[in-house]
Design an enzyme around this catalytic site. Structure first.
Site, short mmCIF file in Angstrom:
data_model
loop_
_atom_site.label_atom_id
_atom_site.label_comp_id
_atom_site.label_asym_id
_atom_site.label_seq_id
_atom_site.Cartn_x
_atom_site.Cartn_y
_atom_site.Cartn_z
N TYR A 148 2.57 1.00 -18.25
CA TYR A 148 1.16 2.17 -17.94
C TYR A 148 1.91 3.40 -17.54
CZ TYR A 148 1.94 0.71 -12.99
OH TYR A 148 2.70 0.30 -11.71
N THR A 168 1.02 -1.16 0.01
CA THR A 168 0.03 0.13 -0.12
C THR A 168 0.69 1.13 -0.11
OG1 THR A 168 -1.77 -1.10 1.26
CG2 THR A 168 -1.85 1.35 1.27
N SER A 169 2.10 1.13 0.73
CA SER A 169 2.72 2.28 0.81
C SER A 169 3.38 2.93 -0.43
CB SER A 169 3.98 2.01 1.94
OG SER A 169 3.46 1.48 2.94
N VAL A 227 2.93 -9.14 14.83
CA VAL A 227 2.54 -10.45 15.39
C VAL A 227 3.33 -11.60 15.03
CG1 VAL A 227 0.78 -12.32 14.58
CG2 VAL A 227 0.19 -9.57 14.96
N GLY A 280 -21.27 -36.62 -7.01
CA GLY A 280 -20.64 -36.07 -8.12
C GLY A 280 -20.79 -34.32 -8.00
N HIS A 299 8.00 -5.25 -8.97
CA HIS A 299 7.35 -4.72 -10.38
C HIS A 299 8.07 -3.33 -10.42
CE1 HIS A 299 4.67 -2.65 -12.94
NE2 HIS A 299 4.04 -2.07 -11.83
N TRP A 324 -5.00 -6.13 -4.39
CA TRP A 324 -4.32 -4.73 -4.88
C TRP A 324 -5.48 -3.75 -4.56
CZ3 TRP A 324 -2.34 -5.69 -10.52
CH2 TRP A 324 -1.30 -6.70 -10.27
N ASP A 337 -23.85 -27.62 -7.77
CA ASP A 337 -25.10 -28.53 -8.27
C ASP A 337 -24.46 -29.96 -8.17
OD1 ASP A 337 -23.49 -28.36 -10.65
OD2 ASP A 337 -25.15 -28.42 -11.81
#
Length: 817
Positions: A258, A45-46, A173, A562, A224, A356, A548
């Site tokens: 991009y 996120t950063s 944690v 099945g 990336h 993302w 189903d």
């Protein structure tokens, strides 16, 4: 649980969104922990560039992105905007990409996203840095845009805090505390914190956290490249520091690129470099000098091709250069979807990973609904934690397939294109025979599945000479397809064919409580005589179809089920009684199955069996344990292709002998082996649905045309109360038959009624019986048989008629011979 204590691990965009969504539903005792500072925690996120493109081949992922944009646009932050709807523009520099943008425009129509195809001049008018002579056109989505991920995280966190949530920074944690099969807290560097529910939203650290509780998350951290140019004269004065961007986000997917504005500079993201899996064991040392653990040093040589292609598309870059960059870490999965769900063996431990920024709030909303209300309000089967087969949880599988997913992130992917990494992992006992017959294999669930057989090329030639139509296909619809499949489908209706049904998932449900369990979980009445076979449904608590099933009662306390895959096994496992009254076994790998179908099926099989296989003695939807020759088999008189015949099961050790026995006996009846494409077209002719494609949890049985599989009077079952409260469905699944013999659709195309987009295609197949393509489509309930509709295929409108079902053999006489 009136007021559960909830801990969310990770204060990035997903964790913050979760805190907001959970507290909004009344559960306010929420604590969000992160090892880093708030809110630039050091995870993905950063540094996320914040591009939000909503249009996706997945309806679910599109809905996640739609909700994310809507929510972010409503958020406030003291430093400025949270979401900037600059729009999105994807450009094509090749005919293949231009065609793909037409397909993407179709998805946008199907899922209700505003978008339009533009010529080069119109693209350049939107984005003046573009050289219009370099492109063939573009696809513009005006409501897409840029998200400030850190602001979005903080804004949602503040809302959650106002309801009672707490956010704690620098709290790592280091363990999960459990007791009696339930999570009871987390161990942190500052001590143990009690909890009733723990949600792991730790991003690319999530796999390591989940591993502590024996849970494998099939995700791979990958680097990336992202770079920023120096100041550009062409951008000078266009933006202020506060608004930052005004041009549409630009994607040049033909070169894996991009672009987005940063005031007077341009940010460039690149997926074309060699994949860079991240070694988490050395990440701390590898990023010791970096601003944060998720930012690896920029590798200039890897970016060199990107710069060359960027300057060719955007000549204004010619006077600039890359001034800064980094290799940012994101999570990739084998299939490109997120991973969400509750640990089956540790109640209360949830994951929301590989998410993302684009989909963050949408995933958080669905996860919160799942946790608080018991089921999400959107179909989640593509993202479910337990969707992976056992082989899909191996280290090698995760690494190789996730790496392939990175390579293909901007590739043009055909809907019938299957992965190339790690093929041949699951094969039926008939695989060698199928290769000898020239099988072309598709892959699903790890299984190699014959799509068609080159051995039938001569049959196709013969039928063509006899006047059977074989319409030509365009290049796109003709990929991963062969006209041989038309011959195989035609021959099944005329003579007899053998289909490998081994990949059909099979469970054995047995024990004194087996019937009660199945009655409680399914919609149809299974309290029938031994030898009965019943088509039934699994519903979720909202009355939506989650699977189903075909259930054969092979003994008073033994059933063969099945099913559709690992999600069904997970659903059953979670609902087994604790007294050991039921055993559940996946018997798929130890068994095999051949479907023998066609008007000559009985002529082929009866001489091999001492039992009477006549219609009077062995009726439709019955099961029989018998022998074919010396081989012990279980025969189910069912037919997913709508022809006389049986599914014939035996244990894997007898598989090769069973194939040879049937093949030799079938020579005088001109038997052929047939593949999945023919199988699919035949089942669509007969009005048989495919779960996960034609129907999901977002559809009720009535809407999907499966009300016959529901017995409301049999007693209580999961989803019954929701069905009782449901009103008439707004949309129904319909069969449509195209007017032109050459018209073809592949799935997910928009469908128009009266010139307005009113639904979308789910699945389709060319019918050799009627000489037209038949498709399923979700359409308004008011649209019925005889009405005219149009489906859009790559920009062309194809007319079709809504048809009553089934299209072929509505009297069902071919099955009941």
């Amino acid at each position: 649980m009136a007021h559960p204590k909830i801990i969310v691990i990770g204060a990035g965009i997903v964790g913050a969104s979760l805190a907001d969504e959970i507290t909004a539903r009344g559960w306010t005792d929420v604590t969000v922990l992160d090892r880093g500072p708030l809110f630039a925690t050091g995870g993905s996120t950063s540094h996320a560039p914040g591009l939000v493109f909503r249009t996706n081949p997945s309806k679910t992922m599109t809905e996640f992105a739609r909700y994310t944009t809507e929510k972010f646009r409503a958020l406030d932050h003291p430093d400025g905007w949270v979401f900037n709807p600059v729009g999105g523009l994807e450009v094509a520099t090749t005919p293949q990409r231009w065609r793909d943008l037409h397909r993407k425009a179709g998805w946008a129509q199907s899922w209700g996203i505003e978008g339009r195809l533009l010529d080069p001049a119109a693209c350049a008018a939107l984005h003046p840095l573009l050289d219009p002579d370099r492109i063939l056109g573009g696809f513009h989505t005006p409501a897409d845009g840029l998200a400030k991920a850190l602001r979005a995280a903080e804004a949602q966190a503040r809302i959650a805090e106002a309801r009672g949530a707490r956010f704690r920074a620098h709290t790592e944690v280091i363990g999960i505390v459990a007791h009696g099969g339930h999570v009871v807290g987390v161990e942190t560097t500052g001590g143990v914190i009690a909890a009733d529910i723990v949600v792991c939203a730790a991003g690319f650290w999530g796999a390591a956290v989940a591993k502590q509780v024996g849970l494998v998350l099939p995700l791979l951290p990958m680097a990336h490249q992202y770079a920023r140019t120096g100041p550009l004269a062409a951008l000078t004065g266009r933006n202020t520091e506060r608004d930052e961007a005004g041009l549409p986000i630009l994607r040049h997917q033909d070169q894996d690129l991009y672009f987005r504005e940063h005031v007077d500079r341009l940010g460039i993201g690149y997926y074309g470099h060699t994949p860079m899996p991240v070694d988490m064991s050395t990440l701390a040392s590898d990023t010791a000098g970096a601003p944060m653990p998720s930012m690896l040093p920029f590798t200039d040589d890897d970016f060199a091709p990107a710069w060359q292609e960027s300057t060719a598309l955007l000549p204004a870059l010619g006077d600039s250069k890359v001034e800064e960059g980094f290799n940012g870490i994101f999570s990739f999965t084998p299939d490109g979807f997120s991973i969400v769900g509750e640990h089956r063996d540790l109640a209360g431990f949830w994951v929301a990973e590989a998410v993302w920024v684009t989909h963050s709030a949408g995933v958080a909303k669905a996860t919160a609904e799942w946790i608080v209300h018991g089921s999400p309000g959107i179909d989640m089967h593509e993202c479910d934690l337990y969707r992976f087969e056992d082989v899909g949880r191996s280290d090698r599988f995760i690494r190789e397939t996730s790496t392939q997913a990175f390579v293909e992130v901007y590739d043009i992917i055909h809907p019938h294109q299957f992965r190339t990494a790690l093929r041949g992992l699951r094969t039926s006992p008939f695989h060698a025979r199928q290769r000898d017959l020239g099988a072309y294999f598709f892959e699903a669930g790890g299984w190699e599945r014959p799509a068609w057989f080159d051995a039938n090329a001569g049959l196709a030639h013969r039928l063509r000479e006899q006047g059977v139509p074989f319409p030509e296909r365009d290049d796109w619809s003709g990929r991963f397809w062969s006209p041989i499949s038309i011959a195989e489908a035609y021959w099944t209706r005329q003579r007899v064919a053998m289909y490998d049904m081994t990949p059909l998932t099979r469970y054995e449900v047995a024990g004194p409580g087996a019937l009660a369990l199945l009655q409680r979980l399914t919609t149809n009445n299974l309290d029938k005589s031994v030898g009965s076979v019943t088509y039934t449904l699994l519903l979720d608590e909202n009355g939506g179809i989650r699977s189903d099933l075909t259930v054969a009662r092979l003994g008073p306390e033994r059933f063969q089920v099945g099913a559709n895959g690992p999600l069904d096994f997970d659903w059953f496992t979670r609902r087994l009684d604790s007294a050991g009254q039921v055993t559940l076994r996946d018997i798929t790998g130890g068994t095999c199955c051949i479907g023998v179908w066609g008007p000559r099926a009985r002529d082929l099989v009866q001489p091999l069996c001492s039992d009477d296989l006549s219609h009077g003695a062995f009726k439709f939807f019955r099961a029989l344990r018998t022998h074919l020759g010396a081989l012990p088999v279980t025969m189910l008189r069912v037919s997913y292709v709508g022809e006389l015949g049986w599914e014939i099961y035996t244990s894997a050790e007898y598989g090769g002998a069973l194939w040879d026995l049937l093949w030799e006996a079938g020579r005088e009846h001109e038997v052929i082996a047939a593949g999945r494409i023919a199988f699919n077209s035949l089942r669509i002719e007969k009005g048989y649905r495919g779960w996960g494609t034609d129907m999901t949890t977002e559809h009720t049985p009535e809407a999907a045309g499966l009300g016959f599989a529901v017995r409301m009077g049999k007693g209580d079952f999961v989803g019954k109360s929701a069905l009782e409260a449901a009103g008439p469905p707004a949309k129904l699944l319909r069969s449509i038959v195209f007017d032109s013999p050459s018209a073809i659709v592949l799935g997910k195309e928009p469908v128009y009624v009266g010139g307005m987009c009113a639904g979308y295609v789910t699945s389709a197949g060319y019918s050799a019986t009627v000489g037209r393509c038949i498709a399923y489509a979700w359409l308004p309930a008011a649209v019925g048989p005889g009405d005219t509709v149009e489906a859009e295929y790559l920009g062309a409108r194809l007319s079709a008629i809504v048809h009553s079902e089934p299209v072929v053999d509505p009297e069902m006489s071919r099955i009941r011979r």
